[in-house]
Design a protein around this motif. Structure first.
Motif, PDB file in Angstrom:
ATOM      1  N   GLU A   1       0.832  -1.205   0.000  1.00 15.91           N
ATOM      2  CA  GLU A   1       0.000   0.000   0.000  1.00 15.91           C
ATOM      3  C   GLU A   1       0.867   1.255   0.000  1.00 15.91           C
ATOM      4  O   GLU A   1       0.617   2.206  -0.753  1.00 15.91           O
ATOM      5  N   LEU A   2       1.879   1.253   0.850  1.00 18.15           N
ATOM      6  CA  LEU A   2       2.755   2.423   0.945  1.00 18.15           C
ATOM      7  C   LEU A   2       3.585   2.601  -0.319  1.00 18.15           C
ATOM      8  O   LEU A   2       3.841   3.738  -0.738  1.00 18.15           O
ATOM      9  N   GLU A   3       3.988   1.510  -0.935  1.00 17.60           N
ATOM     10  CA  GLU A   3       4.724   1.610  -2.195  1.00 17.60           C
ATOM     11  C   GLU A   3       3.855   2.225  -3.290  1.00 17.60           C
ATOM     12  O   GLU A   3       4.352   3.005  -4.111  1.00 17.60           O
ATOM     13  N   ARG A   4       2.571   1.895  -3.292  1.00 18.53           N
ATOM     14  CA  ARG A   4       1.652   2.521  -4.251  1.00 18.53           C
ATOM     15  C   ARG A   4       1.545   4.024  -3.988  1.00 18.53           C
ATOM     16  O   ARG A   4       1.480   4.836  -4.918  1.00 18.53           O
ATOM     17  N   GLU A   5       1.517   4.399  -2.708  1.00 19.10           N
ATOM     18  CA  GLU A   5       1.482   5.828  -2.354  1.00 19.10           C
ATOM     19  C   GLU A   5       2.742   6.531  -2.859  1.00 19.10           C
ATOM     20  O   GLU A   5       2.668   7.650  -3.384  1.00 19.10           O
ATOM     21  N   ILE A   6       3.884   5.886  -2.698  1.00 17.16           N
ATOM     22  CA  ILE A   6       5.139   6.460  -3.193  1.00 17.16           C
ATOM     23  C   ILE A   6       5.075   6.628  -4.703  1.00 17.16           C
ATOM     24  O   ILE A   6       5.465   7.668  -5.241  1.00 17.16           O
ATOM     25  N   ASP A   7       4.598   5.601  -5.394  1.00 16.71           N
ATOM     26  CA  ASP A   7       4.477   5.687  -6.859  1.00 16.71           C
ATOM     27  C   ASP A   7       3.601   6.863  -7.280  1.00 16.71           C
ATOM     28  O   ASP A   7       3.920   7.574  -8.237  1.00 16.71           O
ATOM     29  N   GLN A   8       2.486   7.073  -6.567  1.00 21.20           N
ATOM     30  CA  GLN A   8       1.607   8.199  -6.889  1.00 21.20           C
ATOM     31  C   GLN A   8       2.318   9.533  -6.660  1.00 21.20           C
ATOM     32  O   GLN A   8       2.189  10.461  -7.465  1.00 21.20           O
ATOM     33  N   CYS A   9       3.061   9.607  -5.556  1.00 24.33           N
ATOM     34  CA  CYS A   9       3.814  10.840  -5.282  1.00 24.33           C
ATOM     35  C   CYS A   9       4.882  11.076  -6.343  1.00 24.33           C
ATOM     36  O   CYS A   9       5.089  12.211  -6.783  1.00 24.33           O
ATOM     37  N   LEU A  10       5.562  10.026  -6.767  1.00 19.36           N
ATOM     38  CA  LEU A  10       6.587  10.163  -7.797  1.00 19.36           C
ATOM     39  C   LEU A  10       5.973  10.613  -9.122  1.00 19.36           C
ATOM     40  O   LEU A  10       6.556  11.441  -9.834  1.00 19.36           O
ATOM     41  N   TYR A  11       4.810  10.080  -9.427  1.00 14.94           N
ATOM     42  CA  TYR A  11       4.111  10.486 -10.646  1.00 14.94           C
ATOM     43  C   TYR A  11       3.821  11.991 -10.603  1.00 14.94           C
ATOM     44  O   TYR A  11       4.075  12.721 -11.566  1.00 14.94           O
ATOM     45  N   LYS A  12       3.290  12.445  -9.462  1.00 14.45           N
ATOM     46  CA  LYS A  12       2.983  13.874  -9.300  1.00 14.45           C
ATOM     47  C   LYS A  12       4.265  14.714  -9.320  1.00 14.45           C
ATOM     48  O   LYS A  12       4.298  15.799  -9.917  1.00 14.45           O
ATOM     49  N   LEU A  13       5.298  14.205  -8.662  1.00 18.68           N
ATOM     50  CA  LEU A  13       6.559  14.933  -8.580  1.00 18.68           C
ATOM     51  C   LEU A  13       7.170  15.150  -9.963  1.00 18.68           C
ATOM     52  O   LEU A  13       7.708  16.228 -10.242  1.00 18.68           O
ATOM     53  N   ASN A  14       7.077  14.165 -10.816  1.00 19.01           N
ATOM     54  CA  ASN A  14       7.636  14.275 -12.172  1.00 19.01           C
ATOM     55  C   ASN A  14       6.932  15.338 -13.005  1.00 19.01           C
ATOM     56  O   ASN A  14       7.482  15.808 -14.001  1.00 19.01           O
ATOM     57  N   ARG A  15       5.728  15.712 -12.626  1.00 21.80           N
ATOM     58  CA  ARG A  15       4.959  16.707 -13.369  1.00 21.80           C
ATOM     59  C   ARG A  15       4.862  18.053 -12.647  1.00 21.80           C
ATOM     60  O   ARG A  15       4.325  19.015 -13.186  1.00 21.80           O
ATOM     61  N   GLU A  16       5.362  18.082 -11.426  1.00 23.40           N
ATOM     62  CA  GLU A  16       5.227  19.294 -10.601  1.00 23.40           C
ATOM     63  C   GLU A  16       6.265  20.343 -11.002  1.00 23.40           C
ATOM     64  O   GLU A  16       7.445  20.044 -11.129  1.00 23.40           O
TER      65      GLU A  16
ATOM     66  N   ASP B   1       6.079  23.574  -9.355  1.00 24.11           N
ATOM     67  CA  ASP B   1       6.215  24.448  -8.192  1.00 24.11           C
ATOM     68  C   ASP B   1       7.209  23.835  -7.210  1.00 24.11           C
ATOM     69  O   ASP B   1       7.059  22.688  -6.783  1.00 24.11           O
ATOM     70  N   PHE B   2       8.237  24.612  -6.839  1.00 21.20           N
ATOM     71  CA  PHE B   2       9.293  24.111  -5.966  1.00 21.20           C
ATOM     72  C   PHE B   2       8.755  23.676  -4.598  1.00 21.20           C
ATOM     73  O   PHE B   2       9.100  22.608  -4.101  1.00 21.20           O
ATOM     74  N   GLU B   3       7.918  24.505  -3.989  1.00 21.83           N
ATOM     75  CA  GLU B   3       7.394  24.175  -2.654  1.00 21.83           C
ATOM     76  C   GLU B   3       6.532  22.912  -2.695  1.00 21.83           C
ATOM     77  O   GLU B   3       6.605  22.073  -1.791  1.00 21.83           O
ATOM     78  N   ALA B   4       5.739  22.764  -3.735  1.00 21.74           N
ATOM     79  CA  ALA B   4       4.929  21.551  -3.875  1.00 21.74           C
ATOM     80  C   ALA B   4       5.832  20.335  -4.075  1.00 21.74           C
ATOM     81  O   ALA B   4       5.564  19.252  -3.531  1.00 21.74           O
ATOM     82  N   SER B   5       6.921  20.501  -4.804  1.00 27.09           N
ATOM     83  CA  SER B   5       7.883  19.407  -4.993  1.00 27.09           C
ATOM     84  C   SER B   5       8.516  18.996  -3.664  1.00 27.09           C
ATOM     85  O   SER B   5       8.698  17.814  -3.399  1.00 27.09           O
ATOM     86  N   CYS B   6       8.814  19.977  -2.846  1.00 27.36           N
ATOM     87  CA  CYS B   6       9.391  19.692  -1.520  1.00 27.36           C
ATOM     88  C   CYS B   6       8.406  18.916  -0.656  1.00 27.36           C
ATOM     89  O   CYS B   6       8.793  17.982   0.047  1.00 27.36           O
ATOM     90  N   ARG B   7       7.130  19.298  -0.713  1.00 28.23           N
ATOM     91  CA  ARG B   7       6.110  18.578   0.063  1.00 28.23           C
ATOM     92  C   ARG B   7       5.993  17.134  -0.416  1.00 28.23           C
ATOM     93  O   ARG B   7       5.887  16.216   0.388  1.00 28.23           O
ATOM     94  N   LEU B   8       6.015  16.937  -1.721  1.00 27.25           N
ATOM     95  CA  LEU B   8       5.946  15.574  -2.259  1.00 27.25           C
ATOM     96  C   LEU B   8       7.169  14.759  -1.849  1.00 27.25           C
ATOM     97  O   LEU B   8       7.046  13.587  -1.475  1.00 27.25           O
ATOM     98  N   ASN B   9       8.346  15.378  -1.908  1.00 25.05           N
ATOM     99  CA  ASN B   9       9.558  14.675  -1.459  1.00 25.05           C
ATOM    100  C   ASN B   9       9.473  14.301   0.012  1.00 25.05           C
ATOM    101  O   ASN B   9       9.904  13.215   0.412  1.00 25.05           O
ATOM    102  N   ASN B  10       8.908  15.188   0.804  1.00 22.68           N
ATOM    103  CA  ASN B  10       8.741  14.900   2.228  1.00 22.68           C
ATOM    104  C   ASN B  10       7.787  13.721   2.430  1.00 22.68           C
ATOM    105  O   ASN B  10       8.048  12.839   3.257  1.00 22.68           O
ATOM    106  N   GLN B  11       6.690  13.698   1.682  1.00 25.74           N
ATOM    107  CA  GLN B  11       5.751  12.575   1.779  1.00 25.74           C
ATOM    108  C   GLN B  11       6.424  11.266   1.387  1.00 25.74           C
ATOM    109  O   GLN B  11       6.248  10.240   2.055  1.00 25.74           O
ATOM    110  N   ILE B  12       7.194  11.302   0.320  1.00 24.78           N
ATOM    111  CA  ILE B  12       7.913  10.100  -0.120  1.00 24.78           C
ATOM    112  C   ILE B  12       8.860   9.622   0.972  1.00 24.78           C
ATOM    113  O   ILE B  12       8.929   8.419   1.266  1.00 24.78           O
TER     114      ILE B  12
END
Length: 111
Positions: A50-65, A67-78
């Protein structure tokens, strides 16, 4: 009836929380604790998936993000998901059947 486990919301599973040493419990109680731990432990691989799927979703969003601050939040979630996965694997690898040669008591991880 005593409760030997507590739900850890970060991990998403129940983990042992023994108020006293494992050897102080009767053989019957020890067997109950170990059986219940094996049930909780068995859920760990599914929780990791389940958590690996969450990471994959964050990585998908990160690759398209863009905004720097939004990228930092996604990296933090990962990072948080990865840390949780690491902790889950530590719990999974903990062997409750290890015995101490000094006093021959079974060990169980205590939160």
């Amino acid at each position: 009836m005593e409760h030997f486990f507590t739900y850890d919301s970060r991990l998403g599973i129940s983990v042992p929380e023994l108020p006293r040493s494992f050897s102080s419990y009767s053989i019957e109680q020890q067997a109950i604790i170990l059986a219940e731990w094996e049930n909780h432990r068995g859920a760990i691989p599914d929780r990791v998936k389940e958590l690996e799927r969450e990471i994959d979703q964050c990585l998908y969003k990160l690759n398209r993000e863009e905004d720097f601050e939004a990228s930092c939040r996604l990296n933090n979630q990962i990072s948080e998901f990865a840390s949780t996965i690491n902790d889950l694997w530590i719990w999974y690898r903990t062997n409750p059947h290890i015995t101490s040669s000094k006093n021959n008591e079974k060990a169980l991880p205590i939160k």
